[in-house]
Design an enzyme around this catalytic site. Sequence first.
Site, PDB file in Angstrom:
ATOM      1  N   LYS A 113       0.854  -1.209   0.000  1.00 22.65           N
ATOM      2  CA  LYS A 113       0.000   0.000   0.000  1.00 22.65           C
ATOM      3  C   LYS A 113       0.879   1.245   0.000  1.00 22.65           C
ATOM      4  O   LYS A 113       0.711   2.129   0.854  1.00 22.65           O
ATOM      5  CB  LYS A 113      -0.935   0.034   1.206  1.00 22.65           C
ATOM      6  CG  LYS A 113      -1.934  -1.092   1.245  1.00 22.65           C
ATOM      7  CD  LYS A 113      -2.805  -0.927   2.474  1.00 22.65           C
ATOM      8  CE  LYS A 113      -3.995  -1.837   2.419  1.00 22.65           C
ATOM      9  NZ  LYS A 113      -5.221  -1.277   2.845  1.00 22.65           N
ATOM     10  N   HIS A 114       1.832   1.269  -0.895  1.00 22.58           N
ATOM     11  CA  HIS A 114       2.701   2.434  -1.032  1.00 22.58           C
ATOM     12  C   HIS A 114       3.382   2.386  -2.396  1.00 22.58           C
ATOM     13  O   HIS A 114       3.356   1.362  -3.084  1.00 22.58           O
ATOM     14  CB  HIS A 114       3.764   2.447   0.084  1.00 22.58           C
ATOM     15  CG  HIS A 114       4.645   1.244   0.075  1.00 22.58           C
ATOM     16  ND1 HIS A 114       4.548   0.222   0.979  1.00 22.58           N
ATOM     17  CD2 HIS A 114       5.633   0.888  -0.775  1.00 22.58           C
ATOM     18  CE1 HIS A 114       5.430  -0.711   0.709  1.00 22.58           C
ATOM     19  NE2 HIS A 114       6.104  -0.341  -0.359  1.00 22.58           N
ATOM     20  N   ALA A 115       3.987   3.510  -2.748  1.00 26.04           N
ATOM     21  CA  ALA A 115       4.906   3.555  -3.897  1.00 26.04           C
ATOM     22  C   ALA A 115       6.233   4.055  -3.357  1.00 26.04           C
ATOM     23  O   ALA A 115       6.323   4.491  -2.199  1.00 26.04           O
ATOM     24  CB  ALA A 115       4.372   4.507  -4.955  1.00 26.04           C
TER      25      ALA A 115
END
Length: 136
Positions: free
Chosen positions: A52-54
Amino acid sequence: MMNTLTKELQFTVRGDERGSLVALESLCEQVPFEIKRVYYIFGTDPEAVRGKHAHHKLKQVLVCVSGACDIRMDDGKERKTVRLDHPAKGLYIEGLIYHEMLNFSRDCVLLVLADAPYDESDYIRDYHQFLKEVHL
Ligand code: T46
């Protein structure tokens, strides 16, 4: 953009009657960077959604050396899910791809090779912030 920042990889398996072996080295065809960090994720609750991130810059190669999980990727325009379910199957992810890992099998060991040490300031954890950065 998805196709330039992500790539599905097939590793060469050096098998003989004793079993199988995959070797990955820095700056080889499948790992186009110097490996600065290795981490692995295991014992994950099958219901959990991780990631749930970049990343702003990080380059990584992911491989399930045991079991399987899905990698859901989003470049701000397109979404794509790849199931990693074999130790000879990998996934390259670079930079601004928002990614989630889910549908873990109980025996999943997700191994990750990265081109930089851990740095929380490289993470974009807020999806709206990610979209802003993509469209800058
Ligand atoms: C990614 C996906 C595929 C460290 O101290 N050092 C490390 O190298 C890493 C990766 C994490 N940590 C700490 C930070 C957190 O306190 O370990 C804890 C769990 O990390 P996180 O919640 O970021 O884990 P995931 O599974 O959501 O994401 C990880 C990587 O962090 C990330 O870069 O792309 O796997």
